[in-house]
Design a protein around this motif. Structure first.
Motif, PDB file in Angstrom:
ATOM      1  N   GLN A 112       0.788  -1.306   0.071  1.00 57.90           N
ATOM      2  CA  GLN A 112      -0.093  -0.101   0.195  1.00 57.90           C
ATOM      3  C   GLN A 112       0.751   1.266   0.074  1.00 57.90           C
ATOM      4  O   GLN A 112       0.506   2.157  -0.414  1.00 57.90           O
ATOM      5  CB  GLN A 112      -0.992  -0.023   1.210  1.00 57.90           C
ATOM      6  CG  GLN A 112      -1.935  -0.915   0.997  1.00 57.90           C
ATOM      7  CD  GLN A 112      -1.744  -2.405   1.605  1.00 57.90           C
ATOM      8  OE1 GLN A 112      -0.807  -2.649   2.438  1.00 57.90           O
ATOM      9  NE2 GLN A 112      -1.917  -3.240   0.258  1.00 57.90           N
ATOM     10  N   ARG A 113       2.148   1.090   0.668  1.00 60.75           N
ATOM     11  CA  ARG A 113       2.856   2.351   0.770  1.00 60.75           C
ATOM     12  C   ARG A 113       4.321   2.088   0.415  1.00 60.75           C
ATOM     13  O   ARG A 113       4.811   0.609   0.612  1.00 60.75           O
ATOM     14  CB  ARG A 113       2.701   3.034   1.938  1.00 60.75           C
ATOM     15  CG  ARG A 113       1.231   3.631   2.010  1.00 60.75           C
ATOM     16  CD  ARG A 113       1.256   4.605   3.416  1.00 60.75           C
ATOM     17  NE  ARG A 113       1.763   4.018   4.488  1.00 60.75           N
ATOM     18  CZ  ARG A 113       2.376   4.584   5.529  1.00 60.75           C
ATOM     19  NH1 ARG A 113       2.714   5.851   5.567  1.00 60.75           N
ATOM     20  NH2 ARG A 113       2.563   3.776   6.918  1.00 60.75           N
ATOM     21  N   VAL A 114       5.003   2.734   0.124  1.00 59.47           N
ATOM     22  CA  VAL A 114       6.547   2.458  -0.227  1.00 59.47           C
ATOM     23  C   VAL A 114       7.436   3.743   0.136  1.00 59.47           C
ATOM     24  O   VAL A 114       7.008   4.928   0.264  1.00 59.47           O
ATOM     25  CB  VAL A 114       6.602   2.353  -1.793  1.00 59.47           C
ATOM     26  CG1 VAL A 114       6.316   3.644  -2.411  1.00 59.47           C
ATOM     27  CG2 VAL A 114       8.256   2.242  -2.115  1.00 59.47           C
ATOM     28  N   THR A 115       8.461   3.252   0.950  1.00 53.82           N
ATOM     29  CA  THR A 115       9.653   3.928   1.481  1.00 53.82           C
ATOM     30  C   THR A 115      10.786   3.689   0.543  1.00 53.82           C
ATOM     31  O   THR A 115      11.244   2.743   0.176  1.00 53.82           O
ATOM     32  CB  THR A 115       9.794   3.746   3.127  1.00 53.82           C
ATOM     33  OG1 THR A 115       8.593   4.032   3.851  1.00 53.82           O
ATOM     34  CG2 THR A 115      10.953   4.454   3.414  1.00 53.82           C
ATOM     35  N   LEU A 124       2.976   6.953  -7.016  1.00 51.34           N
ATOM     36  CA  LEU A 124       4.093   6.846  -7.678  1.00 51.34           C
ATOM     37  C   LEU A 124       4.175   5.999  -8.902  1.00 51.34           C
ATOM     38  O   LEU A 124       3.493   4.855  -8.978  1.00 51.34           O
ATOM     39  CB  LEU A 124       5.270   6.269  -6.587  1.00 51.34           C
ATOM     40  CG  LEU A 124       6.019   6.735  -5.426  1.00 51.34           C
ATOM     41  CD1 LEU A 124       6.528   6.134  -4.492  1.00 51.34           C
ATOM     42  CD2 LEU A 124       6.564   8.298  -5.989  1.00 51.34           C
ATOM     43  N   THR A 125       4.836   6.448  -9.933  1.00 54.88           N
ATOM     44  CA  THR A 125       4.887   5.339 -10.993  1.00 54.88           C
ATOM     45  C   THR A 125       6.462   4.671 -10.830  1.00 54.88           C
ATOM     46  O   THR A 125       7.233   5.049 -10.128  1.00 54.88           O
ATOM     47  CB  THR A 125       4.953   6.237 -12.360  1.00 54.88           C
ATOM     48  OG1 THR A 125       6.111   7.085 -12.193  1.00 54.88           O
ATOM     49  CG2 THR A 125       3.799   6.964 -12.626  1.00 54.88           C
ATOM     50  N   VAL A 126       6.498   3.585 -11.400  1.00 56.56           N
ATOM     51  CA  VAL A 126       7.561   2.746 -11.557  1.00 56.56           C
ATOM     52  C   VAL A 126       8.908   3.758 -11.932  1.00 56.56           C
ATOM     53  O   VAL A 126       9.933   3.765 -11.224  1.00 56.56           O
ATOM     54  CB  VAL A 126       7.745   1.529 -12.321  1.00 56.56           C
ATOM     55  CG1 VAL A 126       8.941   0.753 -12.271  1.00 56.56           C
ATOM     56  CG2 VAL A 126       6.665   0.639 -11.759  1.00 56.56           C
ATOM     57  N   PRO A 127       8.766   4.440 -12.978  1.00 58.01           N
ATOM     58  CA  PRO A 127       9.915   5.250 -13.373  1.00 58.01           C
ATOM     59  C   PRO A 127      10.354   6.460 -12.175  1.00 58.01           C
ATOM     60  O   PRO A 127      11.458   6.475 -12.099  1.00 58.01           O
ATOM     61  CB  PRO A 127       9.528   5.928 -14.719  1.00 58.01           C
ATOM     62  CG  PRO A 127       8.463   5.213 -15.157  1.00 58.01           C
ATOM     63  CD  PRO A 127       7.672   4.346 -13.926  1.00 58.01           C
TER      64      PRO A 127
END
Lengths: 334, 503
Positions: free
Chosen positions: B214-217, B233-236
């Motif tokens: 769900q979230r990314v640090t 957020l997009t992957v790039p």
């Protein structure tokens, strides 16, 4: 800069080597003064003959232990070659043929150890405990409980004899020669450099292009060959080929090597120290025997020396490391 | 779901951790809420593993705090972290192979029966209940030996749950799993989330992160970059944040007209490690092998140099075939390998600087078979001086030197063999910036002198600054070859992570 030059040079001479040489000198002096008959030329001959097999086998053992391995089968190799020597003599082969064959047999037995350690990657402790039992068993298969005793006097008297009228035993010349070769190879050739590197960090040695397995294999072959030679000399000295010759000798050899400052963990050691260790062990045993101490008690001495020689260098090293840390801290604060 | 106003199950606040002079983590902060899967991403060396070890109680932070349920905690041992409800599942599970699955789960808290004996029935019931909760089937009675890595991870998770863990930290759990196994693991993680546990998920695979979390640090160079909901957020953008560093003029590679092909590797294969590796290196060229840790780069160069064997393929130097599995043969052909692990592979720490430098060449330095010290000393002095190595005495154990100077000794050792092909594996890992620049200048000079250089590196700026060409490896294959002109951090990272090369 110039002030710490001297202690650095001093620290390079191993304190253990120095200690063992001093202790050996003290023991020799005390024995000469306090034990009857110790200082005689006749006893000197006996002393040399006593330490000969230990010293001979200790030479390759030093290499093997520095690479981080061990060879406990040496005394059984000695026993088996002794038994084979007796058996071949009984069958009428000439001594001139038998002796090289016995050394060759020792080399083959060593190759068996080497094969198991380097090709099958088994721990040398386990392998050589196995061959310790195996070779000794084969010795009894070859000769049983009997003894062969009628060896030609020309051979037996060379082993027990001295050079001319001097008290210098013939075998001492052989020993000094082999010790010199071993010392030079260990301390001043590429092979010696490889032995230390393998013992201190086998992986890094391999990454440096050292053929670790090949080196170990040949060390076992040499160890076996020298044990075979020791078997020949043992048999001729007592003029008696028996399957139980040299029983338990591996302990004395390992004790002498460790007493001589070689690390049981590999990577450290020096040949002069080992020779001092052999002399110390043999002198103690000889002096105690002259003082009518029993063989059982002598085993106690060997055992204690073995443990002390493993314990003390470790204690010493951690002590020095602690001292160095303290010195560094003082330097940093000032 | 995660609510900013709720008290996080676990909160990491400004955690700092250094090892000697190296700052591994310089301020990591993020909260973990009940019921969320939270991704922690970053390049190799970004500090993720250190954060994991701080959470596991293996490392004690130098600064910052950890809060569990809002209360500050201080873990002195892994046991204390476990007691606080934090469990770490490592990539390689650590089960006792000869004990049964149920015994592994109960390890340390065996249920006891009436007479103090172990209550096997209770142990089995507990294991079955846990597996049911996780929705998987594993026989509790079978020994752990022989279980697949995936099943072992499941057992580890069950073990963590049996210990009342509420925070699960998974350090690259999917690295060794097949697609089906990954799906099952994800199902388990979703079940845990629904139960109110928090999962910290570390992975290099973006498709897994977007599917599960769900979230990314994002971390970079030990520092915290951002914490965002995954849908923002997009992957790039993630890749840019992971690698986005200033590319200074720190890594100057002189332009050299490449000469003849010196090293030719073709179809190199080692079962289960790498396959079909083919590349050429010309005189004067620096070719980088990039890719994630574990992609097989070091294994390839070790097989090329012959430290490891190979199952297929050929290696040629100057057109001559080099025998497999023999560093000797490789050295005779003109190859040198500066290995990845300085302490274990590069140097014999207890031996003197002099002995280390001359070890590969002791045969060549001996006169009449003898080494009396003089030749070794001169050789060692020449090369250590050329590399400006700082030491007290050539007779000092090499272990007393700093990391940077140790690396110079390794380089001296191999430059002394005057190689035609120099392979360097992580040549600047763990050394200071100044020495790093010296090493880079040296490699550039060597290439200019016509040496063919192969460089394995996890540091993208180093790869981009030094390499004429970049070969990117992923899962044991060379997946991309990028020319210097086209090489960018994003292009390399995309290829390394299996996203295909973007222009």
């Amino acid at each position: 800069m110039s002030t710490d030059r001297a202690p650095r040079l001093l620290s390079r001479i191993s304190w253990w080597d120095a200690a063992i040489i001093v202790v050996t000198a003290v023991v020799l002096a005390v024995a000469a003064g306090a034990v009857d008959n110790f200082g005689t030329g006749r006893n000197f001959g006996f002393l040399v003959l006593d330490l000969l097999p230990i010293a001979l086998i200790a030479l390759p053992m030093t290499f093997v232990v520095i690479t981080g391995e061990i060879d406990l089968s040496v005394a059984s190799t000695l026993g088996l070659t002794s038994a084979v020597l007796g058996s071949l003599w009984n069958r009428g082969l000439p001594m001139e043929t038998i002796i090289p064959l016995c050394v060759l047999l020792g080399a083959v037995l060593g190759a068996v150890n080497g094969l198991f350690v380097t090709v099958f990657k088994l721990p040398s402790l386990a392998v050589t405990i196995g061959t310790l039992a195996l070779f000794r068993g084969l010795a009894f298969v070859v000769l049983g409980d009997s003894a062969v005793a009628d060896f030609p006097a020309s051979f037996t008297s060379w082993v027990t004899g001295t050079i001319g009228t001097t008290p210098i035993p013939n075998v001492l010349v052989l020993l000094v020669l082999l010790a010199a070769v071993a010392g030079v190879v260990l301390h001043a050739t590429p092979v010696g450099r490889a032995v230390f590197a393998v013992g201190a960090n086998e992986q890094a040695a391999r990454f440096s292009g050292i053929r670790v397995d090949r080196l170990k294999f040949w060390l076992y072959v040499v160890s076996g060959a020298v044990a075979g030679l020791a078997g020949v000399l043992w048999t001729l000295r007592y003029s008696s080929a028996r399957a139980d010759n040299g029983l338990g000798l591996e302990l004395a050899v390992v004790a002498a090597v460790l007493l001589g400052g070689v690390s049981i963990f590999g990577g450290r050691g020096a040949l002069p120290g080992v020779l001092a260790g052999v002399v110390l062990l043999a002198t103690l045993q000889n002096a105690l025997r002259l003082s009518d101490v029993t063989n059982e008690a002598l085993n106690v001495v060997t055992g204690v020396l073995l443990i002390v020689s493993v314990l003390l260098p470790n204690l010493g090293r951690s002590l020095r490391a602690a001292l160095r840390r303290r010195r560094h801290r003082v330097v940093r604060q000032t | 779901m995660a609510r900013p106003d709720a008290t996080p199950l676990l909160e990491v606040c400004d955690v700092v951790k250094s090892f000697g002079a190296v700052a591994a983590v310089r301020g990591a902060s993020f909260p973990l809420y009940a019921g969320e899967a939270h991704a922690l991403v970053g390049e190799n060396g970004a500090g993720k593993s250190t954060v994991v070890k701080v959470l596991a109680g293996v490392h004690r932070p130098d600064g910052g705090t950890l809060r569990v349920d809002g209360k500050p905690v201080d873990f002195g041992t892994p046991g204390e972290a476990k007691a606080a409800g934090i469990a770490v599942i490592y990539q390689e599970p650590t089960l006792f192979p000869d004990l049964s699955v149920a015994e592994n789960i109960a390890m340390g808290r065996h249920p006891t029966g009436r007479f103090g004996g172990i209550d096997r029935a209770a142990m089995r019931r507990e294991a079955l209940a846990l597996f049911e909760r996780l929705g998987v089937r594993v026989d509790p009675a079978r020994p752990a030996r022989g279980l697949s890595i995936a099943d072992q991870q499941i057992v580890e998770i069950a073990k963590a749950l049996a210990g009342r863990a509420r925070v699960l930290v998974m350090d690259e759990p999917t690295a060794a799993l097949t697609g089906v196994e990954v799906e099952r693991l994800f199902a388990v993680v979703r079940a845990l989330r629904a139960d109110g546990a928090a999962v910290l998920f570390i992975s290099h695979r973006f498709e897994e992160i977007t599917a599960l979390c769900q979230r990314v640090t994002i971390m970079r160079d030990g520092a915290h970059v951002s914490t965002d909901p995954i849908e923002d957020l997009t992957v790039p953008e993630m890749v840019r944040r992971m690698v986005g560093r200033e590319l200074g003029a720190l890594f100057p590679k002189q332009d050299v007209d490449p000469g003849e092909v010196v090293l030719e590797v073709s179809g190199l294969r080692r079962a289960g490690v790498f396959t079909d590796v083919t590349f050429q290196v010309r005189a004067g060229e620096i070719v980088a092998l990039a890719g994630l840790v574990g992609s097989g780069r070091s294994e390839v160069v070790q097989a090329v140099f012959g430290v490891d064997g190979r199952d297929g393929g050929t290696v040629h130097v100057d057109g001559r075939a080099v025998r497999a599995g023999s560093p000797r043969a490789a050295m005779a052909a003109g190859m040198a390998l500066v290995p990845e692990d300085r302490r274990q592979q590069g140097l014999v720490m207890d031996l003197s600087i002099q002995r280390n430098v001359t070890l590969p060449r002791s045969g060549a330095l001996a006169g009449f078979g003898l080494l009396l010290g003089g030749a070794e000393r001169r050789e060692a002095r020449r090369w250590t001086e050329r590399l400006q190595t700082k030491y007290g005495d050539l007779g000092d154990p090499v272990g007393t030197l700093s990391g940077g100077n140790q690396q110079k000794v390794v380089l001296a050792k191999w430059l002394a063999t005057r190689p035609r092909v120099l392979i360097v594996d992580e040549p600047t890992r763990g050394i200071d910036v100044g020495t790093k620049a010296e090493v880079h200048r040296l490699m550039s000079e060597l290439a200019a002198d016509g040496v063919a250089v192969v460089m394995v590196s996890s540091e993208l700026p180093e790869v981009l600054g030094m390499a004429d060409r970049v070969l990117v490896m992923r899962e044991g294959r060379v997946v991309a070859e990028i020319d210097r002109a086209d090489a960018s951090e994003e292009a390399v990272m995309f290829a390394a992570m299996g996203q295909g090369v973007v222009a």
